[in-house]
Structures are given as structure tokens and as C-alpha cells.
Design an enzyme around this catalytic site. Structure first.
Site, short mmCIF file in Angstrom:
data_model
loop_
_atom_site.label_atom_id
_atom_site.label_comp_id
_atom_site.label_asym_id
_atom_site.label_seq_id
_atom_site.Cartn_x
_atom_site.Cartn_y
_atom_site.Cartn_z
N ASN A 29 0.85 -1.10 -0.03
CA ASN A 29 -0.16 -0.15 0.17
C ASN A 29 0.90 1.25 0.05
O ASN A 29 2.22 1.02 0.00
CB ASN A 29 -0.98 0.09 1.22
CG ASN A 29 0.05 0.03 2.43
OD1 ASN A 29 0.55 0.84 2.93
ND2 ASN A 29 -0.54 -1.22 3.16
N LYS A 58 -13.61 0.54 15.40
CA LYS A 58 -12.35 -0.20 15.59
C LYS A 58 -11.55 -0.21 17.02
O LYS A 58 -11.25 -1.31 17.45
CB LYS A 58 -11.46 0.62 14.59
CG LYS A 58 -10.53 -0.36 13.87
CD LYS A 58 -9.89 0.16 12.62
CE LYS A 58 -10.54 -0.04 11.52
NZ LYS A 58 -10.09 0.57 10.14
N1 CTP Z 1 -3.21 -3.20 12.37
C1 CTP Z 1 -2.51 -4.35 12.88
N2 CTP Z 1 -2.26 -5.26 12.08
C2 CTP Z 1 -3.34 -5.83 11.03
C3 CTP Z 1 -4.11 -4.66 10.60
C4 CTP Z 1 -4.16 -3.44 11.26
O1 CTP Z 1 -1.76 -3.97 13.94
N3 CTP Z 1 -3.08 -6.99 10.26
C5 CTP Z 1 -3.39 -1.96 13.25
C6 CTP Z 1 -2.96 -0.67 12.43
O2 CTP Z 1 -1.46 -0.69 12.74
C7 CTP Z 1 -3.73 0.37 12.87
C8 CTP Z 1 -5.05 -0.49 13.33
O3 CTP Z 1 -4.86 -1.81 13.35
O4 CTP Z 1 -3.27 0.75 14.13
C9 CTP Z 1 -6.30 -0.27 12.16
O5 CTP Z 1 -5.77 -0.59 11.09
P1 CTP Z 1 -6.84 -0.74 9.90
O6 CTP Z 1 -5.95 -1.10 8.52
O7 CTP Z 1 -7.64 0.36 9.67
O8 CTP Z 1 -7.60 -1.78 10.28
P2 CTP Z 1 -8.12 -3.04 9.60
O9 CTP Z 1 -8.31 -4.19 10.72
O10 CTP Z 1 -7.48 -3.60 8.47
O11 CTP Z 1 -9.73 -2.58 9.30
P3 CTP Z 1 -10.29 -2.32 7.81
O12 CTP Z 1 -11.30 -3.32 7.72
O13 CTP Z 1 -10.99 -1.06 8.02
O14 CTP Z 1 -9.24 -2.52 6.81
#
Ligand code: CTP
Length: 396
Positions: free
Chosen positions: A210, A337
Site C-alpha cells: 500500500n 475499531k
Molecule cells: N493493524 C495491525 N495489524 C493488522 C491490521 C491493522 O496491527 N493486520 C493495526 C494498524 O496498525 C492500525 C489499526 O490496526 O493501528 C487499524 O488498521 P486498519 O487497517 O484501519 O484496520 P483493519 O483491521 O485492517 O480494518 P479495515 O477493515 O478498515 O481495513
């Protein structure tokens, strides 16, 4: 040695004889690690040339509010956001009066009005002008607004008078500027921060990733160190220098980031998950480059571990701070979240505006609060975030 590493200083020079000392001041600020950009009033150019200041700062000098060339490079609002500190030296009585009124009739007064960075003023004027009620009243207004007033020093003046009104020496201004960044409120705290993207291999030459630049995590790491914390930064592949005194561990995949994070948890007081971890990875990584064949191809992906959720579930869990880069319904998605991942605090921001950008708009969420942070560059915002974290740690 005094450190201003990573600090962005906008040096504003107004029209007084002490302007000549700005050459030395700029040299000292840069030597202490600061990045310096210079703005000058027209009157200041009578005392020191823009060319001198350009040569010393290595940057074009900003002279006019309405200069289409300069605005194309870095506009005055952008410049106001860029700065961590706006240092006006020397500040004349007239300039002090104008900013007290909130006037924005030249590049410097406009930037003072527009910035959310720290502001410091080094007055320089005749001793009688300094002692005048108008100046004193103006100064008190600026002090109430939270401006830092450096000096003036006392002594013999260019006009022959003796008394207070001389601009402080460059070395003193450097020391006072550096002291503005020594908060120390995180002294003794251990921080672990993840940052940047992860890359999930498809074959030996391709990966899923990304646009995360890592700038926010690196700014938080640098500012946490400046506030006295010990910082371990677990970083995906980014193109950024390691901030001074930060222990950096490089990883590529989410799986590696998870392992490195668990290993860093011993003694950790605060975990900040800033990394844009890839949610999925290919089930299989081809050992050889995949050749082009059919019109369509399918890639089967499997979910990556959620690093921050795992940390939030540890028995001896640190204070856990997450980020939510959302494209829509930023606050409500952020609150979801926060709950779902068991976080103590979450900074929600707009992904379309912030990936790769220097400036950021954020809302801080906890179970019971919602605080909008002042917009600004990532260093200014990082500092405000750390202040909220420090306050929350104190309440625990
Ligand atoms: N995060 C993490 N490990 C992952 C995904 C996310 O530690 N595999 C952490 C990110 O560093 C951030 C938080 O979770 O602090 C939110 O990340 P985000 O990508 O917004 O969360 P997702 O769970 O991937 O939610 P979405 O479905 O919106 O992508």
C-alpha cells in the site's frame, strides 16, 4: 550539544539592525540539526540580503505574500503548517504591534496568524521603545497567547543608548529554541511503534502493498524520543532516515512484523500501531516469476494476523494506541475499531488525505472521549498525540 534534530524552523526576519546576526543564527540552527526556511519583511532586506540568507539556509527566501513563483513552490499556508517553530528574530516594535492586532499584511505576520506551531519572538528595538506602555501591553497579550519571548538583552545599542532592547545573541536564541522541544514528559517510558507498509510477496519479483510512507510513525518516534521516551520502531520498507536515538527493526511482511513486535513487548509501556499492515497475503508464494498466460488470473489470499489486536489481548498489555485510516464515516468507523480491537486510544484520520502527505488532520478517540487535534504537519500533530498519550498514562 544542543539538538534540534528534525525540527523545522521558520526564521522570520524583520527590519532592525540586529538582522545581520541572522546569518550566524541560521548557521547555528542548521548545525544543531534543524531545517531552516527564511521569511523576511521588505525592511529586513535593507539590513541583510535575501541572497545571504538563501545561501545559508539552502532554500529560497520568502519575501512577498503574493509572489506566484514562491507560492507555487511552497505557499504561505503550507509553510505555516510545515514549521515546528516560527522564530521571529529580530522582532521590531512595529512587527510586535501588528501581530498583537492579528494583522496579516505581509508574509511573516500572515504566517504567525496561520501557524499552529510554537511561536518565539526575539524583540530588538531602542530601549525607550521597549519600555513604552504600548510595547509592554502588546508583549503581555502575546505572552497570554502562549508565545515565547526570547529576551531582549541589555547593553549598548546601535543608536548609542544603553538599556534593554538588544536582540539576544544567536547562541542564546539557539539554546532557548532547543529548550522549547524538551518536554521530558515521557521520561522513562518504553515505546514500541510499528510503521510503514508491509509487503506480501506474490513471487520473487512482485508483492502486494500500500501507499503508506511511514512518515507518521517516524515523526512519532522522533517526538517520543524528544519527550524522553525510549523508542523501538518496527518498520516496514520505507525511504526514511532513522530518527536519532531510535532503535529501528526492519521487517517486510506482516508475519515478520508480528514476531518483531512480540519480541519487543518486554517492558513496553506504550504500543502504537501506525503500520499499514496488509490485511491479506497470498496463500502461496511462487518460487519462480509467474508467467503471463490467461486473460484472467486468480490469486488466493489468506488473512494476515492482526498485530494490534494480539497485543491488546496480552495479559500484561501496554497502553495500546491504534490508527484508523478511513475513507468515509471516519469517527464512527474509528469508534468501532477502538472497541473491536480492544484499544485504549485510536487516532482516526482520512486516508485519502494523509498517505504520503506531510500534513494531517486527526481525531483522537477513547472509550469516553473524542478530541479533534489541530491540523498541522506530522511532527506538530505527533507532539499533540504524545501529549494526549502522556495525559492518559498519568491518569492510569
Ligand atoms: N493493524 C495491525 N495489524 C493488522 C491490521 C491493522 O496491527 N493486520 C493495526 C494498524 O496498525 C492500525 C489499526 O490496526 O493501528 C487499524 O488498521 P486498519 O487497517 O484501519 O484496520 P483493519 O483491521 O485492517 O480494518 P479495515 O477493515 O478498515 O481495513
Amino acid at each position: 550539544m544542543l539538538s534540534l534534530t528534525n525540527k523545522r524552523i521558520l526564521l522570520g526576519i524583520t527590519g532592525g539592525i540586529a538582522a545581520y546576526k541572522c546569518a550566524e543564527l541560521t548557521r547555528l540552527l542548521i548545525k544543531a540539526g534543524a531545517e531552516v526556511r527564511v521569511g523576511m519583511t521588505r525592511a529586513a532586506t535593507e539590513f541583510i540580503t535575501p541572497l545571504t540568507m538563501q545561501a545559508l539556509s539552502g532554500q529560497r527566501v520568502h519575501l512577498d505574500l503574493l509572489d506566484s513563483d514562491a507560492e507555487a513552490a511552497m505557499g504561505h499556508i503550507e509553510l505555516a503548517r510545515w514549521a515546528d517553530l516560527v522564530l521571529i528574530a529580530p522582532a521590531t516594535a512595529d512587527f510586535i504591534a501588528r501581530i498583537t492586532l492579528g494583522q496579516a499584511d505581509d508574509i511573516l505576520s500572515t504566517m504567525v496568524l496561520a501557524t499552529s506551531a510554537k511561536i518565539a519572538i526575539a524583540p530588538a528595538m531602542n530601549q525607550a521603545m521597549w519600555a513604552d506602555d504600548s510595547t509592554m501591553t502588546n508583549l503581555n497579550v502575546l505572552i497570554d497567547r502562549g508565545y515565547n519571548i526570547f529576551g531582549p538583552a541589555e547593553g549598548e545599542q546601535a543608536c548609542g543608548d544603553v538599556g534593554p532592547g538588544r536582540m539576544m545573541e544567536p547562541a542564546q536564541l539557539l539554546e532557548l529554541s532547543a529548550s522549547l522541544f524538551e518536554t521530558g514528559e515521557l521520561a522513562g517510558k518504553n515505546f514500541v511503534i510499528t510503521g510503514g507498509p508491509t509487503q506480501e510477496a506474490i513471487d520473487p519479483v512482485r508483492f502486494i502493498s500500500n501507499h503508506s510512507s511511514g512518515k507518521m510513525a517516524y515523526a512519532l518516534a522522533a517526538e517520543a524520543v524528544a519527550a524522553g521516551a525510549k523508542v523501538t520502531l518496527i518498520s516496514g520498507p520505507v525511504n526514511l532516515p532513522t530518527p536519532e536515538s531510535v532503535k529501528r527493526i526492519d521487517v517486510i511482511t506482516a508475519a515478520q512484523m508480528l514476531v518483531a513486535t512480540h519480541e519487543a513487548m518486554k517492558g513496553c509501556d506504550v504500543f502504537i500501531g501506525v503500520a499499514a499492515v496488509a490485511d491479506y497475503r497470498p496463500v502461496e508464494v511462487a518460487t519462480q516469476k509467474i508467467k503471463k498466460s490467461e486473460e484472467q488470473m486468480q490469486l488466493t489470499l489468506v488473512k494476515n494476523p492482526d498485530i494490534i489486536s494480539e497485543i491488546a489481548q496480552l495479559e500484561e498489555k501496554p497502553f495500546v494506541v491504534g490508527f484508523a485510516a478511513e475513507t468515509n464515516d471516519i469517527v464512527s468507523n474509528g469508534k468501532d475499531k477502538l472497541k473491536r480491537k480492544g484499544l485504549d486510544m485510536l487516532f482516526a484520520n482520512n486516508a485519502t488525505e494523509t498517505f504520503n502527505s506531510d500534513s494531517i488532520v486527526v481525531t483522537a478517540l477513547t472509550e469516553t472521549s473524542e478530541t479533534e487535534l489541530k491540523p498541522g504537519n506530522k511532527n506538530v500533530v505527533a507532539r499533540n498525540m504524545l501529549q494526549l498519550i502522556a495525559a492518559a498514562l498519568n491518569e492510569r
